[in-house]
Enzyme design. Structure first.
Site, mmCIF file in Angstrom:
data_model
loop_
_atom_site.group_PDB
_atom_site.id
_atom_site.type_symbol
_atom_site.label_atom_id
_atom_site.label_comp_id
_atom_site.label_asym_id
_atom_site.label_seq_id
_atom_site.Cartn_x
_atom_site.Cartn_y
_atom_site.Cartn_z
ATOM 1 N N HIS A 52 0.434 -0.532 -0.725
ATOM 2 C CA HIS A 52 0.205 0.218 0.052
ATOM 3 C C HIS A 52 0.858 1.488 -0.137
ATOM 4 C CE1 HIS A 52 -3.419 3.245 0.805
ATOM 5 N NE2 HIS A 52 -3.781 1.934 0.682
ATOM 6 N N ASP A 76 -8.060 -5.254 -0.607
ATOM 7 C CA ASP A 76 -8.189 -5.964 -1.468
ATOM 8 C C ASP A 76 -7.880 -8.036 -1.587
ATOM 9 O OD1 ASP A 76 -7.493 -3.271 -3.220
ATOM 10 O OD2 ASP A 76 -9.687 -3.911 -2.925
HETATM 11 C C1 SDX Z 1 -5.926 0.204 -3.186
HETATM 12 O O1 SDX Z 1 -4.492 4.868 -2.061
HETATM 13 C C2 SDX Z 1 -5.293 3.569 -1.417
HETATM 14 O O2 SDX Z 1 -5.875 4.183 -0.178
HETATM 15 C C3 SDX Z 1 -5.479 3.272 -2.380
HETATM 16 C C4 SDX Z 1 -6.926 2.135 -1.661
HETATM 17 C C5 SDX Z 1 -8.350 2.461 -1.388
HETATM 18 O O3 SDX Z 1 -8.907 2.225 -0.038
HETATM 19 O O4 SDX Z 1 -8.007 3.686 -1.721
HETATM 20 O O5 SDX Z 1 -6.384 1.807 -0.359
HETATM 21 C C6 SDX Z 1 -7.516 0.465 -2.192
HETATM 22 O O6 SDX Z 1 -6.179 0.460 -3.946
HETATM 23 C C7 SDX Z 1 -5.707 -0.629 -1.913
HETATM 24 C C8 SDX Z 1 -3.895 -1.751 -2.676
HETATM 25 C C9 SDX Z 1 -4.659 -2.217 -4.021
HETATM 26 N N1 SDX Z 1 -3.361 -2.740 -5.281
HETATM 27 C C10 SDX Z 1 -3.029 -3.953 -5.207
HETATM 28 O O7 SDX Z 1 -3.044 -5.019 -3.998
HETATM 29 C C11 SDX Z 1 -1.523 -4.285 -5.944
HETATM 30 C C12 SDX Z 1 -0.735 -5.121 -5.648
HETATM 31 N N2 SDX Z 1 -0.205 -4.100 -4.459
HETATM 32 C C13 SDX Z 1 1.016 -3.002 -5.515
HETATM 33 O O8 SDX Z 1 0.866 -2.573 -6.652
HETATM 34 C C14 SDX Z 1 1.441 -1.482 -4.301
HETATM 35 O O9 SDX Z 1 2.212 -2.107 -3.590
HETATM 36 C C15 SDX Z 1 0.408 -0.580 -4.648
HETATM 37 C C16 SDX Z 1 0.333 -0.492 -6.107
HETATM 38 C C17 SDX Z 1 -0.731 -0.998 -3.806
HETATM 39 C C18 SDX Z 1 1.715 0.687 -3.661
HETATM 40 O O10 SDX Z 1 2.566 0.605 -4.854
HETATM 41 P P1 SDX Z 1 3.529 2.199 -4.342
HETATM 42 O O11 SDX Z 1 3.174 2.962 -2.718
HETATM 43 O O12 SDX Z 1 3.479 2.928 -5.644
HETATM 44 O O13 SDX Z 1 4.690 1.204 -3.854
HETATM 45 P P2 SDX Z 1 6.225 0.516 -4.904
HETATM 46 O O14 SDX Z 1 5.265 -0.209 -5.911
HETATM 47 O O15 SDX Z 1 7.002 1.848 -5.178
HETATM 48 O O16 SDX Z 1 6.325 -0.659 -3.893
HETATM 49 C C19 SDX Z 1 7.331 -0.100 -3.319
HETATM 50 C C20 SDX Z 1 8.562 -1.146 -3.841
HETATM 51 C C21 SDX Z 1 8.655 -1.592 -4.909
HETATM 52 O O17 SDX Z 1 9.915 -2.791 -5.034
HETATM 53 P P3 SDX Z 1 11.041 -1.259 -4.925
HETATM 54 O O18 SDX Z 1 11.208 -1.042 -6.816
HETATM 55 O O19 SDX Z 1 11.794 -0.019 -3.973
HETATM 56 O O20 SDX Z 1 12.672 -2.451 -5.123
HETATM 57 O O21 SDX Z 1 7.896 -2.942 -3.028
HETATM 58 C C22 SDX Z 1 7.374 -3.980 -3.999
HETATM 59 C C23 SDX Z 1 7.466 -3.370 -5.741
HETATM 60 O O22 SDX Z 1 8.171 -4.081 -6.328
HETATM 61 N N3 SDX Z 1 6.101 -4.281 -4.062
HETATM 62 C C24 SDX Z 1 5.421 -4.905 -4.531
HETATM 63 C C25 SDX Z 1 4.083 -5.508 -3.890
HETATM 64 N N4 SDX Z 1 3.553 -4.305 -3.781
HETATM 65 C C26 SDX Z 1 4.429 -3.178 -3.355
HETATM 66 N N5 SDX Z 1 6.174 -6.154 -3.943
HETATM 67 C C27 SDX Z 1 4.836 -7.450 -4.833
HETATM 68 N N6 SDX Z 1 3.881 -7.874 -4.427
HETATM 69 C C28 SDX Z 1 4.067 -6.348 -4.120
HETATM 70 N N7 SDX Z 1 2.754 -6.430 -3.552
#
Ligand code: SDX
Length: 430
Positions: A306, A364
């Site tokens: 998140h 989710d």
């Molecule tokens: C919702 O914003 C909100 O409040 C949203 C929400 C709401 O109520 O409105 O809470 C609802 O959208 C919840 C999130 C649902 N999405 C997912 O579950 C999809 C999987 N999660 C990711 O795509 C990710 O965690 C995000 C999009 C939710 C957050 O992404 P960020 O903050 O941009 O973080 P990032 O992508 O920069 O990740 C940081 C690191 C990265 O590694 P590095 O580049 O630093 O090496 O963490 C890793 C990412 O690769 N990472 C994951 C991961 N999520 C982040 N690695 C594996 N699996 C994951 N799920």
């Protein structure tokens, strides 16, 4: 107003920027004067350190896993109140008294029907159309039917549009589901509460009486509470940006639905369930955890991580509890998807990669298992998220429209394209 300032020194020039304190949470540096004083912009793609607005509606402490709506913890709202309480609270700022709640309930209930002509939209879609595509179209089209509540400068029209959106979203969502499964639409009934009405509009058929299961209705109501609002997430920011141009509320909410659809946002509940189904069994979890950690593999654990929560999403805890309640009520003893989800959570929470990156289950992760048990197909999961989030979008849109400081949102950029150059006639191009 604090008298703290932040000094930025750029190309030998220093500029003092005011710092503002909120009630709780991080201070903000007002960078409005920055461009005028330094001829420079800030640069923050994804807005990781940027507050886009001032708001009194929702507060999240991502490190502590705290979520407050108008100051009330989500755990208390979900356990002690109902969705209508939360809707009133988000919209008006206080929990309703008995009289206020009865009046609000009366007003919302009497706006649950949609214009009969709207039913004709559905026949234009293929039966296998994704219900989110139908929702984007139908909600945007509401502005073609409810002209008398599109003047955003009129407080009365703003409130009528807010009530219409809150009341009609469940009806349109149920119609999208019925169209998807090829069953006749079911009209709302005024003697049912919002969650019960919604379940009946989705699952009743003309050939027999539909009896609302109170345990499932309470679970649906709680799921709506958990998804109601969440600060300035991507879809809420979309609604605010659309609203800042003066667009009508129906068009703004349609824009929010479109943004929510993405798998990184609200679409993650559908993607998370599909992922659990693809993993299929507990023994295949290590293979997928390895994929999620592999920088060269675009695969991510859906329902994990998140932007704000760097701790357990408080909503996910309540959702997990609701999952067990629903499966228990339905007599589902062992759900292989739940087994995979719980084992995946155990493994991920003890894995160095997830600990270091502070990746926890979000709302989710468990919602899909619950919604599937309630009888919804995966394509409907994000529609249900949109039904619940409508009150949050509407409350945030109203707050933005009523903010005297609000102006059209128009970000700048870091330009890295060509400097000016002259046109090359076709004959001279190589
Ligand atoms: C919702 O914003 C909100 O409040 C949203 C929400 C709401 O109520 O409105 O809470 C609802 O959208 C919840 C999130 C649902 N999405 C997912 O579950 C999809 C999987 N999660 C990711 O795509 C990710 O965690 C995000 C999009 C939710 C957050 O992404 P960020 O903050 O941009 O973080 P990032 O992508 O920069 O990740 C940081 C690191 C990265 O590694 P590095 O580049 O630093 O090496 O963490 C890793 C990412 O690769 N990472 C994951 C991961 N999520 C982040 N690695 C594996 N699996 C994951 N799920």
């Amino acid at each position: 107003m604090s008298n703290t300032t932040a000094t930025i020194t750029l190309h030998g020039n220093s500029t003092e920027l005011p710092v503002r304190k909120g009630t709780i949470g991080p201070d903000v540096v007002e960078i409005g004067p920055l461009y005028k004083n330094t001829n420079s912009f800030t640069y923050d793609p994804g807005f990781t350190s940027t507050a886009s607005c001032e708001s009194k509606i929702t507060y999240i402490d991502g490190d502590e896993g705290v979520l407050l709506h108008r100051g009330y913890p989500i755990e208390q709202l979900a356990e002690q109140g109902d969705f209508l309480d939360t809707c009133y609270l988000l919209l008006y700022g206080e929990l309703p008294t008995k009289t206020q709640k009865a009046d609000f309930d009366y007003r919302v209930t009497r706006h649950t029907m949609v214009h009969e002509q709207m039913a004709k939209f559905f026949t234009g879609f293929r039966r296998d159309a994704h219900p989110m595509a139908i929702m984007v179209g139908c909600v945007g089209a509401m502005s073609a039917f409810y002209h008398d509540s599109t003047d955003i400068t009129d407080p009365h029209q703003r409130m009528v549009a807010s009530i219409r959106l809150l009341a009609k979203m469940p009806t349109l969502a149920a119609m999208a589901y019925k169209y998807h499964v090829g069953q006749p639409f079911v009209y709302p009934k005024n003697d049912l509460d919002l969650a019960s009405n919604f379940l009946r509009m989705c699952f009743a058929v003309p050939c027999e009486e539909y009896k609302v299961n109170p345990v499932l209705a309470r679970a649906m109501d709680r799921i709506f509470i958990l998804h109601a609002d969440h600060e300035q997430n991507a879809s809420t920011s979309t609604v605010r940006l659309a609203g800042s141009s003066g667009a009508n509320p129906f068009a703004c909410i349609a824009a929010g639905i479109a943004c929510l659809w993405g798998p990184a946002h609200g679409g993650a509940n559908e993607a998370a369930l599909n992922m659990l189904a693809e993993i299929g069994s507990v023994d295949r979890i290590p293979e997928y955890v390895a994929k999620a950690k592999d920088k060269n593999d675009p695969f991510r654990l859906m329902g994990f991580g998140h932007r704000v929560y760097k701790n357990y999403d408080p909503r996910a805890r309540i959702m997990q509890k609701t999952t067990h309640e629903v499966l228990g009520e339905l007599g589902i003893k062992d759900d292989p998807l739940l087994d995979v989800a719980m084992e995946l959570e155990n493994i991920a929470l003890t894995d160095e990669y997830f600990i270091e990156k502070k990746l926890y289950p979000n709302i989710d992760f468990y919602s899909g298992i619950t919604l599937k048990a309630l009888g919804f197909p995966t394509e409907m999961f994000t529609v249900l998220f949109a039904v619940a989030r409508t009150i949050g979008w509407v409350a945030q849109w109203k707050e933005m429209v009523e903010d005297p400081a609000q102006k059209i949102g128009r970000p700048r950029q870091l330009y890295t394209g060509h400097a000016q150059r002259d046109f090359v006639p076709l004959a001279k191009r190589k």
